[in-house]
Design an enzyme around this catalytic site. Structure first.
Site, PDB file in Angstrom:
ATOM      1  N   LYS A 154       0.831  -1.202   0.000  1.00 37.69           N
ATOM      2  CA  LYS A 154       0.000   0.000   0.000  1.00 37.69           C
ATOM      3  C   LYS A 154       0.863   1.248   0.000  1.00 37.69           C
ATOM      4  O   LYS A 154       1.938   1.277   0.595  1.00 37.69           O
ATOM      5  CB  LYS A 154      -0.875   0.037   1.265  1.00 37.69           C
ATOM      6  CG  LYS A 154      -2.077  -0.859   1.233  1.00 37.69           C
ATOM      7  CD  LYS A 154      -2.940  -0.538   2.435  1.00 37.69           C
ATOM      8  CE  LYS A 154      -4.221  -1.309   2.430  1.00 37.69           C
ATOM      9  NZ  LYS A 154      -5.056  -0.959   3.583  1.00 37.69           N
ATOM     10  N   GLU A 198       1.187  -4.873   4.347  1.00 37.86           N
ATOM     11  CA  GLU A 198       0.132  -5.192   5.297  1.00 37.86           C
ATOM     12  C   GLU A 198      -0.360  -6.602   5.002  1.00 37.86           C
ATOM     13  O   GLU A 198      -0.405  -7.014   3.841  1.00 37.86           O
ATOM     14  CB  GLU A 198      -0.999  -4.179   5.052  1.00 37.86           C
ATOM     15  CG  GLU A 198      -1.974  -4.016   6.153  1.00 37.86           C
ATOM     16  CD  GLU A 198      -2.945  -2.859   5.837  1.00 37.86           C
ATOM     17  OE1 GLU A 198      -2.636  -1.710   6.173  1.00 37.86           O
ATOM     18  OE2 GLU A 198      -4.016  -3.131   5.270  1.00 37.86           O
ATOM     19  N   LYS A 241     -16.699   2.316  -2.919  1.00 37.83           N
ATOM     20  CA  LYS A 241     -17.990   1.904  -2.370  1.00 37.83           C
ATOM     21  C   LYS A 241     -19.121   2.193  -3.355  1.00 37.83           C
ATOM     22  O   LYS A 241     -19.106   3.212  -4.044  1.00 37.83           O
ATOM     23  CB  LYS A 241     -18.249   2.659  -1.061  1.00 37.83           C
ATOM     24  CG  LYS A 241     -17.210   2.356  -0.005  1.00 37.83           C
ATOM     25  CD  LYS A 241     -17.192   3.424   1.078  1.00 37.83           C
ATOM     26  CE  LYS A 241     -15.973   3.229   1.966  1.00 37.83           C
ATOM     27  NZ  LYS A 241     -15.704   4.419   2.793  1.00 37.83           N
ATOM     28  N   GLU A 269     -12.267   3.997   9.595  1.00 36.97           N
ATOM     29  CA  GLU A 269     -12.567   2.787   8.832  1.00 36.97           C
ATOM     30  C   GLU A 269     -11.870   1.583   9.456  1.00 36.97           C
ATOM     31  O   GLU A 269     -10.700   1.662   9.831  1.00 36.97           O
ATOM     32  CB  GLU A 269     -12.102   2.952   7.382  1.00 36.97           C
ATOM     33  CG  GLU A 269     -12.809   4.095   6.663  1.00 36.97           C
ATOM     34  CD  GLU A 269     -12.495   4.163   5.176  1.00 36.97           C
ATOM     35  OE1 GLU A 269     -13.319   4.703   4.429  1.00 36.97           O
ATOM     36  OE2 GLU A 269     -11.413   3.685   4.753  1.00 36.97           O
ATOM     37  N   GLU A 297      -8.063   3.134   8.155  1.00 32.55           N
ATOM     38  CA  GLU A 297      -7.628   4.518   7.976  1.00 32.55           C
ATOM     39  C   GLU A 297      -8.697   5.445   8.535  1.00 32.55           C
ATOM     40  O   GLU A 297      -9.809   5.018   8.830  1.00 32.55           O
ATOM     41  CB  GLU A 297      -7.368   4.842   6.496  1.00 32.55           C
ATOM     42  CG  GLU A 297      -8.603   4.811   5.631  1.00 32.55           C
ATOM     43  CD  GLU A 297      -8.374   5.448   4.263  1.00 32.55           C
ATOM     44  OE1 GLU A 297      -7.339   6.100   4.051  1.00 32.55           O
ATOM     45  OE2 GLU A 297      -9.254   5.309   3.403  1.00 32.55           O
ATOM     46  N   ARG A 341     -12.912  14.133   7.111  1.00 28.90           N
ATOM     47  CA  ARG A 341     -13.848  15.006   6.362  1.00 28.90           C
ATOM     48  C   ARG A 341     -15.231  14.375   6.415  1.00 28.90           C
ATOM     49  O   ARG A 341     -15.390  13.273   6.919  1.00 28.90           O
ATOM     50  CB  ARG A 341     -13.396  15.091   4.906  1.00 28.90           C
ATOM     51  CG  ARG A 341     -13.201  13.671   4.345  1.00 28.90           C
ATOM     52  CD  ARG A 341     -13.068  13.618   2.868  1.00 28.90           C
ATOM     53  NE  ARG A 341     -12.600  12.322   2.397  1.00 28.90           N
ATOM     54  CZ  ARG A 341     -13.374  11.260   2.186  1.00 28.90           C
ATOM     55  NH1 ARG A 341     -14.670  11.320   2.417  1.00 28.90           N
ATOM     56  NH2 ARG A 341     -12.868  10.124   1.747  1.00 28.90           N
TER      57      ARG A 341
HETATM   58  P1  ADP Z   1      -7.679   3.592   0.071  1.00 22.00           P
HETATM   59  O1  ADP Z   1      -7.261   4.631   1.083  1.00 22.00           O
HETATM   60  O2  ADP Z   1      -6.812   3.583  -1.142  1.00 22.00           O
HETATM   61  O3  ADP Z   1      -9.140   3.634  -0.243  1.00 22.00           O
HETATM   62  P2  ADP Z   1      -7.935   1.557   2.123  1.00 22.00           P
HETATM   63  O4  ADP Z   1      -6.773   1.227   2.975  1.00 22.00           O
HETATM   64  O5  ADP Z   1      -8.984   2.428   2.720  1.00 22.00           O
HETATM   65  O6  ADP Z   1      -7.384   2.186   0.756  1.00 22.00           O
HETATM   66  O7  ADP Z   1      -8.619   0.218   1.586  1.00 22.00           O
HETATM   67  C1  ADP Z   1      -9.628   0.228   0.604  1.00 22.00           C
HETATM   68  C2  ADP Z   1     -10.254  -1.145   0.494  1.00 22.00           C
HETATM   69  O8  ADP Z   1      -9.281  -2.137   0.151  1.00 22.00           O
HETATM   70  C3  ADP Z   1     -10.895  -1.666   1.781  1.00 22.00           C
HETATM   71  O9  ADP Z   1     -12.199  -1.190   1.966  1.00 22.00           O
HETATM   72  C4  ADP Z   1     -10.845  -3.169   1.533  1.00 22.00           C
HETATM   73  O10 ADP Z   1     -11.871  -3.562   0.645  1.00 22.00           O
HETATM   74  C5  ADP Z   1      -9.534  -3.362   0.816  1.00 22.00           C
HETATM   75  N1  ADP Z   1      -8.434  -3.634   1.786  1.00 22.00           N
HETATM   76  C6  ADP Z   1      -7.595  -2.720   2.319  1.00 22.00           C
HETATM   77  N2  ADP Z   1      -6.721  -3.293   3.165  1.00 22.00           N
HETATM   78  C7  ADP Z   1      -6.999  -4.604   3.182  1.00 22.00           C
HETATM   79  C8  ADP Z   1      -6.440  -5.739   3.858  1.00 22.00           C
HETATM   80  N3  ADP Z   1      -5.402  -5.621   4.678  1.00 22.00           N
HETATM   81  N4  ADP Z   1      -6.989  -6.954   3.622  1.00 22.00           N
HETATM   82  C9  ADP Z   1      -8.025  -7.105   2.759  1.00 22.00           C
HETATM   83  N5  ADP Z   1      -8.595  -6.076   2.101  1.00 22.00           N
HETATM   84  C10 ADP Z   1      -8.099  -4.841   2.298  1.00 22.00           C
END
Ligand code: ADP
Length: 506
Positions: free
Chosen positions: A160, A202, A239, A277, A290, A294
């Site tokens: 990530k 992660e 979403k 989240e 995260e 906002r």
């Molecule tokens: P961004 O900030 O790019 O939107 P996020 O960290 O919020 O990324 O993750 C977005 C989505 O990716 C999550 O809602 C989930 O569906 C998937 N995701 C993120 N991290 C994981 C993880 N460690 N394991 C499985 N799915 C994940």
């Protein structure tokens, strides 16, 4: 934190209109800004004053800090609401607003910065006792270090971007052989999207749910959690459908999630509305993902089940007023569902669609809320996010809410370009979704099956009407000079046609 009278709404589309409405209900004046592409948008007309801020590309308009501040100065605003997207999570914008002597309707820049860097956020959450997904809490130097960390965690893992957002710079790696090229791909994507290529590793959780908690904080030190939203229905990490509450969250789990969320917000000195989240594993364990510093797109589902106007609370907190919600009394009432109506073609891999909206008839009636940002005559371009509107319903139970969403989606008529409407109808009709048996991989698993499915005849009806209206319009346009209306076998009577002709003076 002084009371203000006039607010610059530094955004567009449905959220700009949402904020303008909240301002009016709070007795405040709202100033809209708009790019050339948005001249005819409803948010422009509904504001007290509207200021043009440049050509359609966001970099030259909605992302231009100097132009926004100039618009605020020229119209004597005392506060700025950033909405979501655009500059809403950019700490330098919050700072520039404050330095210009205006109130930023959001958290302090320090909180935005702390949560904007995903590894820093992970370190802070760890320190605050909030569980995080297993993985590194510092960026990795290169693919070699990434490989050794991944080996320690065990595959599959996710790479990530520390500056990440919108799923950019993220890669799933199922075995070691894929890591090196995935690392390069993620790094260059992150560099392009955020100007920063740092990555961390992660553990990839199998089939988690995306559960998030809405928080509100005021200047009196109160941090309140407004329960959870279920946001597992995603496409490419975006979403599509959200609900409150989640069928997977018991009152006991809700308490634990709320405690973690308020601790997270408290640890960065949060102010206003924000969202924590989490990923909820099938085992029942949850992990911080995260924080969004906002207002969020899906905030209305929380508003409907908690009876709180989150945007009005933002406006009040920013003026130094205490929150009007009392933690002790907060219980979700009934069930709310939101469908994001986007200009995307579900039958063409959700390709963003463009065109002029010819007809738009939003649904209404009991328990239906339409948060829209467009109207008939508006042109949808590729300059901005494809979100046209949010259709939100409330029901006393989840079943009632589902039935209501089907009904509302059937009433909705949008003619002129493809939208996600028909796909939402299919999801509402799906047995797995109806059981609440979902996780973040749901759409990936069932999407094709849903698209191939025949729609129940009553669900197909609104789409057929929309298609017929468009065909009719094209036919009318093509028919020059106008032909006298012939009566189709089962069409309106000649009497009706006469009345219509007279009423338009023909
Ligand atoms: P961004 O900030 O790019 O939107 P996020 O960290 O919020 O990324 O993750 C977005 C989505 O990716 C999550 O809602 C989930 O569906 C998937 N995701 C993120 N991290 C994981 C993880 N460690 N394991 C499985 N799915 C994940």
């Amino acid at each position: 934190m002084a009371p203000f009278k006039r607010v610059l709404v530094a955004n567009r589309g449905e959220i700009a209109l949402r904020i303008i409405r909240a301002c009016h209900e709070e007795g405040l004046e709202a100033v809209a800004v708009y790019s050339e592409a948005d001249r005819l948008s409803p948010h422009v007309r509904s504001a007290h004053v509207a200021v043009p801020i440049g050509p359609p590309p966001a970099a030259d308009s909605y992302l231009d800090i100097a132009k926004l501040l100039e618009a605020a100065r020229a119209t004597e605003c005392q506060a700025v609401h950033p909405g979501y997207g655009f500059l809403s999570e950019r700490a330098p914008f919050a700072e520039a607003v404050t330095q210009a002597g205006l109130t930023f309707i959001g958290p302090p820049a320090t909180a935005i910065r702390a949560m904007g860097d995903k590894t820093e956020a992970r370190r802070r959450m760890q320190a605050a006792g909030v569980p995080i997904v297993p993985g590194t809490t510092r960026p990795v130097a290169d693919h070699v270090q990434a490989k050794s960390e991944a080996g320690r965690l065990g595959y599959p893992v996710l790479l990530k971007a520390t500056a990440g957002g919108g799923g950019k710079g993220m890669r799933l790696i199922r075995d070691e052989g894929e890591l090196e090229s995935a690392f390069e791909g993620a790094q260059s994507e992150a560099l392009k999207a955020f100007g920063a290529g740092e990555l961390y590793v992660e553990k990839y959780l199998e089939r988690p749910r995306h559960i998030e908690v809405q928080v509100l904080a005021d200047t009196y030190g109160r941090v309140v959690a407004l329960g959870e939203r279920e946001c597992s229905i995603q496409r490419r990490h975006q979403k599509l459908i959200e609900e409150a509450p989640s069928v997977a969250v018991t009152p006991a789990l809700r308490r634990r999630l709320s405690e973690a969320a308020t601790a997270a917000a408290g640890s960065v000195g949060y102010l206003g509305a924000g969202t924590i989240e989490f990923l909820l594993a099938p085992t029942g364990e949850f992990y911080f993902l995260e924080m969004n510093t906002r207002i969020q797109v899906e905030h209305p589902v929380t508003e409907l089940v908690y009876g709180v106007d989150i945007v009005r609370e933002q406006l009040r907190v920013a003026q130094g007023h205490p929150l009007r919600v009392h933690a002790g009394a907060l219980q979700p009432r009934g069930h709310a569902i939101e469908c994001r109506i986007t200009a995307e073609d579900p039958f063409n891999d959700f390709l963003p669609a463009t065109g002029v909206i010819r007809h738009l008839q939003p649904p209404s009636g009991p328990g239906v809320r339409w948060d829209g940002g467009v109207e008939a005559g508006n042109e949808v371009t590729l300059f901005y996010d494809p979100l046209l509107a949010k259709l939100i319903v409330w029901g006393d139970t989840r079943t009632t809410a589902l039935q209501r969403m089907r009904r509302a989606l059937r009433e909705l008529v949008i003619v002129g370009l493809p939208t996600s409407q028909s796909f939402h109808l299919r999801v509402m009709d799906d047995a797995e979704f109806q059981r609440g048996d979902v996780d973040v991989t749901y759409l990936e698993r069932v999407g094709q099956r849903l698209l191939a499915a025949e729609l129940a005849p009553e669900l197909a009806q609104p789409l057929a009407i929309a298609a017929a209206l468009l065909a009719e319009e094209q036919r009318t346009k093509a028919a020059l000079p106008p032909q006298p209306a012939a009566r189709p076998p089962d069409g309106p009577s000649p009497w009706l046609l006469t009345v219509r002709r007279e009423s338009i003076g023909g």
